[in-house]
Write a protein that holds these residues in place. Sequence first.
Motif, PDB file in Angstrom:
ATOM      1  N   VAL A  63      50.950  34.566  39.837  1.00  0.00           N
ATOM      2  CA  VAL A  63      49.837  33.728  39.936  1.00  0.00           C
ATOM      3  C   VAL A  63      50.103  32.213  40.132  1.00  0.00           C
ATOM      4  N   MET A  64      51.272  31.872  39.789  1.00  0.00           N
ATOM      5  CA  MET A  64      51.745  30.516  39.653  1.00  0.00           C
ATOM      6  C   MET A  64      50.918  29.735  40.969  1.00  0.00           C
ATOM      7  N   GLY A  65      50.349  28.672  40.751  1.00  0.00           N
ATOM      8  CA  GLY A  65      49.951  27.807  42.040  1.00  0.00           C
ATOM      9  C   GLY A  65      48.629  28.262  42.446  1.00  0.00           C
ATOM     10  N   ARG A  66      48.197  29.498  42.023  1.00  0.00           N
ATOM     11  CA  ARG A  66      46.927  29.948  42.522  1.00  0.00           C
ATOM     12  C   ARG A  66      45.731  29.987  41.573  1.00  0.00           C
ATOM     13  N   PHE A  67      46.181  30.238  40.368  1.00  0.00           N
ATOM     14  CA  PHE A  67      45.007  30.568  38.936  1.00  0.00           C
ATOM     15  C   PHE A  67      45.312  29.285  38.293  1.00  0.00           C
ATOM     16  N   THR A  68      44.258  28.821  37.629  1.00  0.00           N
ATOM     17  CA  THR A  68      44.388  27.881  36.572  1.00  0.00           C
ATOM     18  C   THR A  68      43.412  27.982  35.302  1.00  0.00           C
ATOM     19  N   VAL A  69      44.087  28.086  34.256  1.00  0.00           N
ATOM     20  CA  VAL A  69      43.164  28.425  32.941  1.00  0.00           C
ATOM     21  C   VAL A  69      43.062  27.079  32.391  1.00  0.00           C
ATOM     22  N   SER A  70      41.555  26.821  31.617  1.00  0.00           N
ATOM     23  CA  SER A  70      41.300  25.612  31.339  1.00  0.00           C
ATOM     24  C   SER A  70      40.161  25.951  30.185  1.00  0.00           C
ATOM     25  N   ARG A  71      39.868  24.891  29.483  1.00  0.00           N
ATOM     26  CA  ARG A  71      39.010  24.832  28.637  1.00  0.00           C
ATOM     27  C   ARG A  71      37.726  24.052  28.921  1.00  0.00           C
ATOM     28  N   ASP A  72      36.551  24.415  29.024  1.00  0.00           N
ATOM     29  CA  ASP A  72      35.405  23.738  29.114  1.00  0.00           C
ATOM     30  C   ASP A  72      34.592  23.462  27.850  1.00  0.00           C
ATOM     31  N   ASN A  73      34.684  22.356  27.274  1.00  0.00           N
ATOM     32  CA  ASN A  73      34.230  21.940  25.774  1.00  0.00           C
ATOM     33  C   ASN A  73      32.789  21.791  26.108  1.00  0.00           C
ATOM     34  N   ALA A  74      32.219  21.519  27.095  1.00  0.00           N
ATOM     35  CA  ALA A  74      30.457  21.437  27.227  1.00  0.00           C
ATOM     36  C   ALA A  74      30.025  22.697  27.053  1.00  0.00           C
ATOM     37  N   LYS A  75      30.745  23.891  27.641  1.00  0.00           N
ATOM     38  CA  LYS A  75      30.107  25.099  27.581  1.00  0.00           C
ATOM     39  C   LYS A  75      30.883  25.950  26.447  1.00  0.00           C
ATOM     40  N   ASN A  76      31.839  25.352  25.752  1.00  0.00           N
ATOM     41  CA  ASN A  76      32.475  26.213  24.864  1.00  0.00           C
ATOM     42  C   ASN A  76      33.119  27.377  25.360  1.00  0.00           C
ATOM     43  N   THR A  77      33.684  27.439  26.632  1.00  0.00           N
ATOM     44  CA  THR A  77      34.496  28.399  27.148  1.00  0.00           C
ATOM     45  C   THR A  77      35.846  28.260  27.634  1.00  0.00           C
ATOM     46  N   VAL A  78      36.593  29.160  27.700  1.00  0.00           N
ATOM     47  CA  VAL A  78      37.997  29.317  28.518  1.00  0.00           C
ATOM     48  C   VAL A  78      37.846  30.050  29.711  1.00  0.00           C
ATOM     49  N   ASP A  79      38.200  29.269  30.857  1.00  0.00           N
ATOM     50  CA  ASP A  79      37.971  29.914  32.134  1.00  0.00           C
ATOM     51  C   ASP A  79      39.375  30.003  32.719  1.00  0.00           C
ATOM     52  N   LEU A  80      39.177  30.939  33.701  1.00  0.00           N
ATOM     53  CA  LEU A  80      40.226  31.266  34.703  1.00  0.00           C
ATOM     54  C   LEU A  80      39.630  31.004  36.070  1.00  0.00           C
ATOM     55  N   GLN A  81      40.181  30.050  36.951  1.00  0.00           N
ATOM     56  CA  GLN A  81      39.904  29.770  38.133  1.00  0.00           C
ATOM     57  C   GLN A  81      41.078  30.464  38.956  1.00  0.00           C
ATOM     58  N   MET A  82      40.507  31.347  39.832  1.00  0.00           N
ATOM     59  CA  MET A  82      41.469  31.971  40.603  1.00  0.00           C
ATOM     60  C   MET A  82      41.259  31.765  42.175  1.00  0.00           C
ATOM     61  N   ASN A  83      42.231  31.410  42.634  1.00  0.00           N
ATOM     62  CA  ASN A  83      42.194  30.825  44.415  1.00  0.00           C
ATOM     63  C   ASN A  83      43.130  31.657  45.217  1.00  0.00           C
ATOM     64  N   SER A  84      42.903  31.598  46.246  1.00  0.00           N
ATOM     65  CA  SER A  84      43.790  32.502  47.346  1.00  0.00           C
ATOM     66  C   SER A  84      43.844  33.781  46.674  1.00  0.00           C
ATOM     67  N   LEU A  85      43.236  34.473  46.433  1.00  0.00           N
ATOM     68  CA  LEU A  85      43.108  35.812  45.921  1.00  0.00           C
ATOM     69  C   LEU A  85      43.617  36.915  46.958  1.00  0.00           C
ATOM     70  N   LYS A  86      44.465  37.847  46.413  1.00  0.00           N
ATOM     71  CA  LYS A  86      45.247  38.581  46.999  1.00  0.00           C
ATOM     72  C   LYS A  86      44.770  40.143  46.828  1.00  0.00           C
ATOM     73  N   PRO A  87      44.767  41.209  47.523  1.00  0.00           N
ATOM     74  CA  PRO A  87      44.564  42.311  47.081  1.00  0.00           C
ATOM     75  C   PRO A  87      45.152  43.002  45.868  1.00  0.00           C
ATOM     76  N   GLU A  88      46.268  42.364  45.677  1.00  0.00           N
ATOM     77  CA  GLU A  88      47.028  42.701  44.526  1.00  0.00           C
ATOM     78  C   GLU A  88      46.815  42.010  43.251  1.00  0.00           C
ATOM     79  N   ASP A  89      45.780  41.418  43.308  1.00  0.00           N
ATOM     80  CA  ASP A  89      45.100  40.807  42.232  1.00  0.00           C
ATOM     81  C   ASP A  89      44.086  41.517  41.620  1.00  0.00           C
ATOM     82  N   THR A  90      43.598  42.667  42.155  1.00  0.00           N
ATOM     83  CA  THR A  90      42.723  43.496  41.920  1.00  0.00           C
ATOM     84  C   THR A  90      42.803  44.230  40.535  1.00  0.00           C
TER      85      THR A  90
END
Length: 120
Positions: A63-90
């Motif tokens: 997932v390197m270069g396609r996924f990004t994990v980050s903290r949203d302090n305003a929402k108090n969440t940890v998020d996973l942004q997933m781009n360029s998704l592939k069928p094998e990410d299912t």
Amino acid sequence: QLSLVQSGGELVQPGGSLRLSCAASRSTFSIKAAGWYRQAPGKQRELVADLSSGGRTTYADSVMGRFTVSRDNAKNTVDLQMNSLKPEDTAVYYCKGDVYTGWGTANDVWGQGTQVTVSS
């Protein structure tokens, strides 16, 4: 009861994007560190992205270069942004975190899981 609550995830076409969020079950709790895992049918659960309490991130090669994990302090969440998704990410995606409750830290708290399906 202490838990992590996940949101996001659905059916998306190949090449599309999704964002998953993970929040503590009470707004007064905070996630100190978290990892996002996934489990595809017939496969073992694997770590795809990790966010340390100090902000360091690590990713699986797949997932390197396609996924990004980050903290949203305003929402108090940890998020996973997933781009360029592939069928094998299912897979079913899970977050796991160390949660500060105000009177201590609970380690290895899991979310309920979220289905992500990448298909045309």
